[in-house]
Design a protein around this motif. Structure first.
Motif, PDB file in Angstrom:
ATOM      1  N   CYS A 142       0.862  -1.178   0.000  1.00  0.00           N
ATOM      2  CA  CYS A 142       0.000   0.000   0.000  1.00  0.00           C
ATOM      3  C   CYS A 142       0.900   1.230   0.000  1.00  0.00           C
ATOM      4  N   TRP A 143       0.306   2.395  -0.254  1.00  0.00           N
ATOM      5  CA  TRP A 143       1.104   3.611  -0.394  1.00  0.00           C
ATOM      6  C   TRP A 143       1.819   3.990   0.898  1.00  0.00           C
ATOM      7  N   GLU A 144       1.225   3.719   2.054  1.00  0.00           N
ATOM      8  CA  GLU A 144       1.884   4.092   3.300  1.00  0.00           C
ATOM      9  C   GLU A 144       3.164   3.277   3.504  1.00  0.00           C
ATOM     10  N   GLU A 145       3.125   2.006   3.182  1.00  0.00           N
ATOM     11  CA  GLU A 145       4.337   1.184   3.262  1.00  0.00           C
ATOM     12  C   GLU A 145       5.389   1.689   2.281  1.00  0.00           C
ATOM     13  N   ILE A 146       4.949   2.036   1.084  1.00  0.00           N
ATOM     14  CA  ILE A 146       5.856   2.535   0.050  1.00  0.00           C
ATOM     15  C   ILE A 146       6.492   3.847   0.494  1.00  0.00           C
ATOM     16  N   ARG A 147       5.694   4.758   1.029  1.00  0.00           N
ATOM     17  CA  ARG A 147       6.228   6.048   1.484  1.00  0.00           C
ATOM     18  C   ARG A 147       7.204   5.868   2.642  1.00  0.00           C
ATOM     19  N   THR A 148       6.885   4.957   3.546  1.00  0.00           N
ATOM     20  CA  THR A 148       7.777   4.716   4.688  1.00  0.00           C
ATOM     21  C   THR A 148       9.133   4.223   4.210  1.00  0.00           C
ATOM     22  N   MET A 149       9.148   3.297   3.267  1.00  0.00           N
ATOM     23  CA  MET A 149      10.412   2.781   2.745  1.00  0.00           C
ATOM     24  C   MET A 149      11.166   3.858   1.980  1.00  0.00           C
ATOM     25  N   GLU A 150      10.460   4.668   1.219  1.00  0.00           N
ATOM     26  CA  GLU A 150      11.097   5.758   0.477  1.00  0.00           C
ATOM     27  C   GLU A 150      11.726   6.771   1.429  1.00  0.00           C
ATOM     28  N   ARG A 151      11.003   7.141   2.484  1.00  0.00           N
ATOM     29  CA  ARG A 151      11.525   8.123   3.434  1.00  0.00           C
ATOM     30  C   ARG A 151      12.766   7.630   4.163  1.00  0.00           C
ATOM     31  N   SER A 152      12.889   6.320   4.302  1.00  0.00           N
ATOM     32  CA  SER A 152      14.034   5.760   5.023  1.00  0.00           C
ATOM     33  C   SER A 152      15.350   5.960   4.282  1.00  0.00           C
ATOM     34  N   GLY A 153      15.277   6.181   2.971  1.00  0.00           N
ATOM     35  CA  GLY A 153      16.484   6.278   2.170  1.00  0.00           C
ATOM     36  C   GLY A 153      17.035   4.929   1.754  1.00  0.00           C
ATOM     37  N   ILE A 154      16.425   3.863   2.256  1.00  0.00           N
ATOM     38  CA  ILE A 154      16.882   2.510   1.920  1.00  0.00           C
ATOM     39  C   ILE A 154      16.281   2.046   0.595  1.00  0.00           C
ATOM     40  N   ILE A 155      15.050   2.429   0.341  1.00  0.00           N
ATOM     41  CA  ILE A 155      14.349   2.031  -0.876  1.00  0.00           C
ATOM     42  C   ILE A 155      14.086   3.255  -1.753  1.00  0.00           C
ATOM     43  N   ASP A 156      14.567   3.200  -2.978  1.00  0.00           N
ATOM     44  CA  ASP A 156      14.341   4.242  -3.979  1.00  0.00           C
ATOM     45  C   ASP A 156      13.191   3.768  -4.857  1.00  0.00           C
TER      46      ASP A 156
END
Length: 370
Positions: A142-156
């Motif tokens: 879902c988008w919240e999981e995607i945004r969380t990973m993106e914000r971490s800098g680990i997942i582009d």
């Protein structure tokens, strides 16, 4: 000395028994091996600079990618990447993203003692019955999981198209749409799939000219099936010959063997541009950034789609071609090798192989001849 950067392509990190899935424990072994061998994971920008100038600030490196956007990327892959200090690119199919299925839980919650092992979200596929056929259901991000990973800098997070579908790419009827098992959402076609409508050869949407059968014929066939038992119609031994008779009658009344039309090159270009722009825009809007990378579904593209991808603003294009990524190679044709369900020794050998330009080139030449 490393003369090529291996780019790894993963899909599922779960327990499904299929070619695209590897269990979390094996994925962790991959990361342990990379760490012990001194590999670091680099970004697409670092890879781009290496390809364009030969400059690098690492001894040994890989680039890790995930295609599609499955829940197991959040539950298993993301925590393990964080644990071992690696990063990755997630290429996302935007139409499959869940709106409100945020689990909020992953392996980190288990490691910290917050939840027991049984509460780790189950990422395995399930099956439902539809018209008597098995339909595979895969849990998505879902988008919240995607945004969380993106914000971490680990997942582009980058786009992998909007729809990831195929198109009808030939005018010769090879069958008719009917109830059948569906083990992948990527079996879907952008064309008319109502029961009874003609089926044609299907090709990836970004690499083919689309054929569309006449609406009058499609409506005629679909209505005939609906009026003659719908799903039960396909239990008749001669159901296909009945539909073929309708096609032949339609041709005779029309006075032509042609039953549809191919899109023009202008229409094809417009369709491809829309697909790329929408996917790029949706990902960019949801994660609040400008996207500049893209991976081709099925690795399929042609000169037209490549030209449009550049015009849309993609600088890094990822393929499914295997081989070396070395100075002088193009950022518009980044090669990846698929990490399928193999043993750890297979993974080690592939990483070492694609870290050496000459070995990778020799292997690719031999592999093409086999």
């Amino acid at each position: 000395m490393q003369t090529s950067v291996p780019v790894l392509l993963y899909h599922h990190i779960n327990y499904d028994d299929d070619v695209l899935s590897i269990p979390p424990e094996l994925f962790e072994e991959h990361l342990k091996f990379l760490k012990s061998e001194g590999y670091v994971s680099i970004t697409k920008e670092q890879l781009g600079e290496y390809l364009e100038t030969g400059k690098k600030d690492w001894d040994k490196a890989v680039l890790i990618t995930f295609d599609d956007g499955y829940l197991d990327t959040w539950v298993h892959a993301y925590p393990l990447l964080k644990k071992y200090g690696f990063n990755a690119i997630l290429f996302l199919v935007t139409w499959t993203v869940e709106e409100d299925e945020f689990t909020g839980l992953n392996l980190e919650d288990y490691w910290s003692g917050k939840i027991p092992k049984e509460r780790i979200p189950d990422c395995s596929s399930t099956y439902i019955k539809e018209h008597g056929c098995r339909i595979k259901m895969i849990r998505r991000l879902c988008w919240e999981e995607i945004r969380t990973m993106e914000r971490s800098g680990i997942i582009d997070v980058q786009p992998h198209t909007k729809m990831h579908k195929k198109v009808y790419a030939d005018s010769k009827i090879i069958g008719f749409n009917r109830p059948r098992d569906k083990h992948s959402a990527w079996q879907m076609v952008k064309g008319d799939e109502r029961f009874g409508t003609p089926d044609f050869e299907r090709k990836p949407e970004l690499a083919a000219r689309e054929f569309t059968a006449d609406k009058e014929l499609r409506d005629m066939l679909a209505k005939y099936v609906e009026d003659n038992g719908f799903v039960e119609f396909f239990k008749k031994p001669n159901w296909e010959s009945e539909l073929n008779q309708i096609v032949e009658r339609y041709k005779k009344e029309k006075g032509s063997e042609e039953i549809g039309r191919f899109e023009t090159e202008e229409e094809q270009a417009s369709r491809i541009r829309m697909e790329l722009e929408v996917a790029k825009g949706e990902v960019g809007y949801e994660v609040k950034k400008r996207c500049n990378a893209f991976s081709w579904p099925w690795g399929a593209y042609n000169d037209l789609s490549l030209k449009i991808a550049k015009e849309v603003g993609f600088k890094y294009l990822f393929t499914t071609k295997v081989g070396a990524n070395s100075p002088g190679d193009s950022t518009y044709e980044i090669k990846r090798f698929g990490v399928w369900k193999k043993d750890l020794d297979w993974f080690k050998s592939r990483v070492r192989l694609y870290s050496n330009k000459m070995l990778a080139k020799t292997y690719s030449m031999v592999h093409r001849k086999i």
